[in-house]
Structure formats: C-alpha cells, structure tokens
Design an enzyme around this catalytic site. Sequence first.
Site, PDB file in Angstrom:
ATOM      1  N   CYS A 113      38.485  28.195  13.686  1.00 13.42           N
ATOM      2  CA  CYS A 113      39.683  27.371  13.858  1.00 13.42           C
ATOM      3  C   CYS A 113      40.038  27.135  15.334  1.00 13.42           C
ATOM      4  O   CYS A 113      40.476  26.046  15.704  1.00 13.42           O
ATOM      5  CB  CYS A 113      40.867  27.972  13.119  1.00 13.42           C
ATOM      6  SG  CYS A 113      41.320  29.642  13.624  1.00 13.42           S
ATOM      7  N   ASP A 343      46.366  20.878  11.470  1.00 10.36           N
ATOM      8  CA  ASP A 343      45.829  22.126  10.937  1.00 10.36           C
ATOM      9  C   ASP A 343      44.317  22.007  10.725  1.00 10.36           C
ATOM     10  O   ASP A 343      43.865  21.147   9.970  1.00 10.36           O
ATOM     11  CB  ASP A 343      46.531  22.447   9.617  1.00 10.36           C
ATOM     12  CG  ASP A 343      46.228  23.840   9.107  1.00 10.36           C
ATOM     13  OD1 ASP A 343      45.363  24.517   9.695  1.00 10.36           O
ATOM     14  OD2 ASP A 343      46.867  24.251   8.124  1.00 10.36           O
ATOM     15  N   HIS A 345      42.522  24.333   9.281  1.00 12.89           N
ATOM     16  CA  HIS A 345      42.146  25.234   8.186  1.00 12.89           C
ATOM     17  C   HIS A 345      41.981  24.472   6.878  1.00 12.89           C
ATOM     18  O   HIS A 345      42.655  24.747   5.883  1.00 12.89           O
ATOM     19  CB  HIS A 345      43.181  26.349   8.033  1.00 12.89           C
ATOM     20  CG  HIS A 345      43.410  27.128   9.277  1.00 12.89           C
ATOM     21  ND1 HIS A 345      44.390  26.798  10.202  1.00 12.89           N
ATOM     22  CD2 HIS A 345      42.779  28.214   9.775  1.00 12.89           C
ATOM     23  CE1 HIS A 345      44.351  27.664  11.197  1.00 12.89           C
ATOM     24  NE2 HIS A 345      43.387  28.523  10.969  1.00 12.89           N
TER      25      HIS A 345
END
Length: 416
Positions: A113, A343, A345
């Site tokens: 990430c 994001d 993820h």
Amino acid sequence: MEAAGTDEVDKLKTKFMSAWNNMKYSWVLKTKTYFSRNSPVLLLGKCYHFKSEEENETAPVRSRWPVENDHVVISGNVEEFRRDFISRIWLTYREEFPQIEGSALTTDCGWGCTLRTGQMLLAQGLVLHFLGRAWTWPDALDIETSDSESWTSHTVKKLTASFEASLVGERGPPSILKETRRRSFEVEGRNEICHRKIISWFGDSPLACFGLHQLIEYGKKSGKAAGDWYGPAVVAHILRKAVEEARQPDLQGITIYVAQDCTVYKADVIDKQCISTGSENAEDKAVIILVPVRLGGERTNTDYLEFVKGILSLEYCVGIIGGKPKQSYYFAGFQDDSLIYMDPHYCQSFVDVSIKDFPLEVLKASSREKYPLFTFVKGHARDYDFTSTPTNEDDLFSEDEKKKLKRFSTEEFVLL
C-alpha cells in the site's frame, strides 16, 4: 533436503497468503460521501464550494491560507469537483501481474500500500509538471455512466460526435470558430497522449520505470524485499532513486529532493535543479520536494491539522502519504477537519499498459472513494551521500542511514 522442504513450505505459505489477501481486498463496500454545502472543499490547491451550485457561478474569495493562496477561486459546480477528483491517478493493489523477480509473488495485496500511495504522489507531480493543475481528464464523468461500455468504444462515439459537429459547423460558423475548434481538438489529443504515457510509467511490469517491479528492486538495496511492508520514509528515497535512474527523455529534467531531519535546505534544492540533465529549457526542469516527518507519537497530533490543511491548499502540493500503522493512504484534500483520501487497499486485476488503448477507468477513483512541521533553511545540508556507500557501490543506503530509516515510525507522512 530440509532446505528444499523449507523453500516449498515458504512458497506454499506465500501462495496461500496471496490468495487470502486477493479475496480480502477484492470486497469493497461502496459508501456515499456527504459534503457540507456551507464549507469550502480544498483539493490539491483548488477550492470548491457547493453552496452556490444552482447559480453555476465562479466567484473569487480570499483564502484563509496566507499569501500563496490569495488567487484561489471557489467554484459552485459540484461536477467540476468530481471531474477534478476522478482525474487523479488512482493506483491500488493488483493481482496476476508478471512474477516479481526473486519471489513467487504476482500480487502486492496486503503489503504494497505505501508503494502504491508513493506512486500516486509521484504521478500527481508528473501530471502537474506536464499537464498543469488546470487539466482534467475529459472522460472523467463518464466512468460511472458507461459501465457496460469499454473505454475505446466510448472514445469512438465521442470522436464521431465531434466529427459530425465539425461537419455541421462548416455550413455556418465563421472560419475562426472552426480553427479554434481544431486547435482545441489537437491540444486535447496531445494531452491524452501525455496522460497515457504518464500512466504507462507506473505499469506493473519490470520495464515500467516507476512500476512496482522497479521500485522493489531499489527497495532490495535498502534491505527490503517483495512482501515486506515499506514505510513512507524508505519509499521517499526509493522514488528519488527511481527518478534519478529513469532513462526516458521526458524525465531527464526532473529530480527529487528528500529533506533531512525535517529541514529543506534551499541551496541543496537549487543544486538539484541545476544538475538536471537532458533539457536546456529551464521550464522543463522540476524538483519534487519530499519531507519525511512524524506527526505525533502513538497517534497523529491534532495540533498539526491546520498545517496539514495549509499544505493541501497549496497549488503545487502533490499530496500526503501515510496513515495508520501498515495502512497507507494518499491524502489529496479536505473539508473542515475531514481529510479526503484515495485508498490503495482494493485488489484489481493487472492492466497491461503496453497494449494500445489500455482501459483508463480502472485507474481512476470514482464512487469507491471516501472522501512548525518542517523548516526551510538557507545553505547546504551536511554531506550525507544517499547514492553510494564507502563499502559497496550497489547499496542504496549506508549503514548509518539504514539505522536512521528504521527509527521512522509507521505513522509518518511524506509531504510536498
């Protein structure tokens, strides 16, 4: 025999964890983000206001952030904000990409990430340099309304409509309007080529200069391996090395300066710009400044919030990366005390950027998104050499520098 058996167990464990992470991060709960109509929204130096949406007007406003942002304009158009946000390059976990050398990994789910948010930060810097802050992707608002269509088919329809409009225009409007339309079409075409080129530099391929494979190779020289979690400070130095080693002609005038001890030394930044090679035009040169800094102890200190908001209000800010331990996000804006972020993820399939007209919509954020720190000093820093070590020219960091990097918390942010 025992060593061989251990290797097989490790490979099996890696495959199991990869499969688990792929399933875990493939599920996304689409939540609606609510914005206040009474407060401005800042996105990477651009200010939007939704209160006057019906009026569809743009009015100047004095920013509460001093000097640099007195020129900021508040727009009452919600669609303009959506277009701007979706135009940012969104890089997430991927699966089924070419195997990473020296490992059995074909996905970065669960560990990549910070590398992804670092890529987003660098991508925004390149978009800002080559296309400018005013640029937005023409197809940004078509992502959610054309799920059943491919990007290519949508583009063909758009070009056909543009061509038909130009034929109709030939029967009426003056020649100056046709010339303006032609130039606008040419500029849009050049920008789209540049946009695709920037994205291709971040492809999940060993040949992509800022792709995951290349970044991991530089990470190995700092003691990191594929599958390890990377902190923001290490990623800042990896990005610097990747830009320095890039051989593409368009990138020869760009360098990265990583601040030491939360201090930006002006003379060092000037020197970085002066040694930029491959371009005699000063406008083609650029220095991206990264500042690894910890924002508090066990949790983020709220005293830094106003300064963070001030950074995100700057026109030439390319964002902030960081977040919770082992969870990195790319922060691009805010409203009141709520930060807007992208994001990484979320596991998506590998996109082959080497093919013509590769799909762009999977690289754009849409409804899936939720929406003194350091000092400037005149002169030079002490002479820390991050490009080589006295003992091994292949090392990216010296032993002392590795110890320094280990002291950085997982809750660091990298600012520009």
